[in-house]
Design a protein around this motif. Sequence first.
Motif, PDB file in Angstrom:
ATOM      1  N   ILE A 113       3.426  -8.433  -7.683  1.00  0.00           N
ATOM      2  CA  ILE A 113       3.498  -7.163  -6.895  1.00  0.00           C
ATOM      3  C   ILE A 113       2.178  -6.247  -7.104  1.00  0.00           C
ATOM      4  O   ILE A 113       2.234  -5.850  -8.404  1.00  0.00           O
ATOM      5  CB  ILE A 113       4.785  -6.610  -7.131  1.00  0.00           C
ATOM      6  N   VAL A 114       1.523  -5.807  -6.102  1.00  0.00           N
ATOM      7  CA  VAL A 114       0.393  -4.890  -6.582  1.00  0.00           C
ATOM      8  C   VAL A 114       0.342  -3.803  -5.342  1.00  0.00           C
ATOM      9  O   VAL A 114       1.062  -4.158  -4.505  1.00  0.00           O
ATOM     10  CB  VAL A 114      -1.034  -5.677  -6.362  1.00  0.00           C
ATOM     11  N   GLY A 115      -0.067  -2.634  -5.769  1.00  0.00           N
ATOM     12  CA  GLY A 115      -0.009  -1.654  -4.834  1.00  0.00           C
ATOM     13  C   GLY A 115      -0.281  -0.175  -5.576  1.00  0.00           C
ATOM     14  O   GLY A 115      -0.638  -0.038  -6.673  1.00  0.00           O
ATOM     15  N   ASP A 116      -0.351   0.735  -4.486  1.00  0.00           N
ATOM     16  CA  ASP A 116      -0.649   2.254  -5.096  1.00  0.00           C
ATOM     17  C   ASP A 116       0.653   2.943  -5.166  1.00  0.00           C
ATOM     18  O   ASP A 116       0.548   4.089  -5.721  1.00  0.00           O
ATOM     19  CB  ASP A 116      -1.620   2.783  -4.037  1.00  0.00           C
ATOM     20  N   SER A 117       1.783   2.452  -4.876  1.00  0.00           N
ATOM     21  CA  SER A 117       3.203   3.324  -4.829  1.00  0.00           C
ATOM     22  C   SER A 117       3.461   3.423  -6.141  1.00  0.00           C
ATOM     23  O   SER A 117       3.495   2.627  -7.292  1.00  0.00           O
ATOM     24  CB  SER A 117       3.853   2.683  -3.783  1.00  0.00           C
ATOM     25  N   VAL A 118       4.021   4.767  -6.409  1.00  0.00           N
ATOM     26  CA  VAL A 118       4.695   4.853  -7.828  1.00  0.00           C
ATOM     27  C   VAL A 118       5.931   3.846  -7.891  1.00  0.00           C
ATOM     28  O   VAL A 118       6.022   3.587  -9.120  1.00  0.00           O
ATOM     29  CB  VAL A 118       5.215   6.324  -7.876  1.00  0.00           C
ATOM     30  N   SER A 144       0.835  -1.186  -0.133  1.00  0.00           N
ATOM     31  CA  SER A 144       0.029  -0.080   0.000  1.00  0.00           C
ATOM     32  C   SER A 144       0.756   1.337  -0.150  1.00  0.00           C
ATOM     33  O   SER A 144       0.626   2.415  -0.608  1.00  0.00           O
ATOM     34  CB  SER A 144      -1.087  -0.020   1.334  1.00  0.00           C
ATOM     35  N   LYS A 145       2.127   1.195   0.657  1.00  0.00           N
ATOM     36  CA  LYS A 145       3.037   2.088   0.496  1.00  0.00           C
ATOM     37  C   LYS A 145       4.311   1.375   0.326  1.00  0.00           C
ATOM     38  O   LYS A 145       4.624   0.288   0.766  1.00  0.00           O
ATOM     39  CB  LYS A 145       3.241   2.778   1.787  1.00  0.00           C
ATOM     40  N   MET A 146       5.391   2.035  -0.080  1.00  0.00           N
ATOM     41  CA  MET A 146       6.516   1.308  -0.480  1.00  0.00           C
ATOM     42  C   MET A 146       7.289   1.057   0.780  1.00  0.00           C
ATOM     43  O   MET A 146       7.646   2.246   1.543  1.00  0.00           O
ATOM     44  CB  MET A 146       7.636   2.071  -1.336  1.00  0.00           C
ATOM     45  N   PRO A 147       7.456  -0.200   1.106  1.00  0.00           N
ATOM     46  CA  PRO A 147       8.199  -0.403   2.713  1.00  0.00           C
ATOM     47  C   PRO A 147       9.539  -0.081   2.759  1.00  0.00           C
ATOM     48  O   PRO A 147      10.290   0.062   1.426  1.00  0.00           O
ATOM     49  CB  PRO A 147       7.954  -1.796   2.701  1.00  0.00           C
TER      50      PRO A 147
END
Length: 92
Positions: free
Chosen positions: A81-86, A51-54
């Motif tokens: 890999i899925v998520g909202d981060s650029v 959800s955020k780049m760790p």
Amino acid sequence: MIKIEFMQSKKVLMLTLTGTLTVDDIAKIKMTLDEHINQDDNIPNLLLHLSKMPHWDGFQALKEHLKLVKDHQRLIKKITIVGDSVAVTVVH
């Protein structure tokens, strides 16, 4: 921080990663992967939800993460890999 879920029907280990990854988080991932591999001699695919780049909680956590990847990279056939981060877009 990490949340680990196993989707038995699809043989997928879903890792939800947020914020800082600690040495304990990496150990938890390793233990869970190894348990599933040893339990039924079947290697789960990975779904990484970012959800955020760790980021890592210091050099030791990064070192353990790289060791985990080195030890398991040839075993795992599929990683999504899925998520909202650029940064996820860049990885794609």
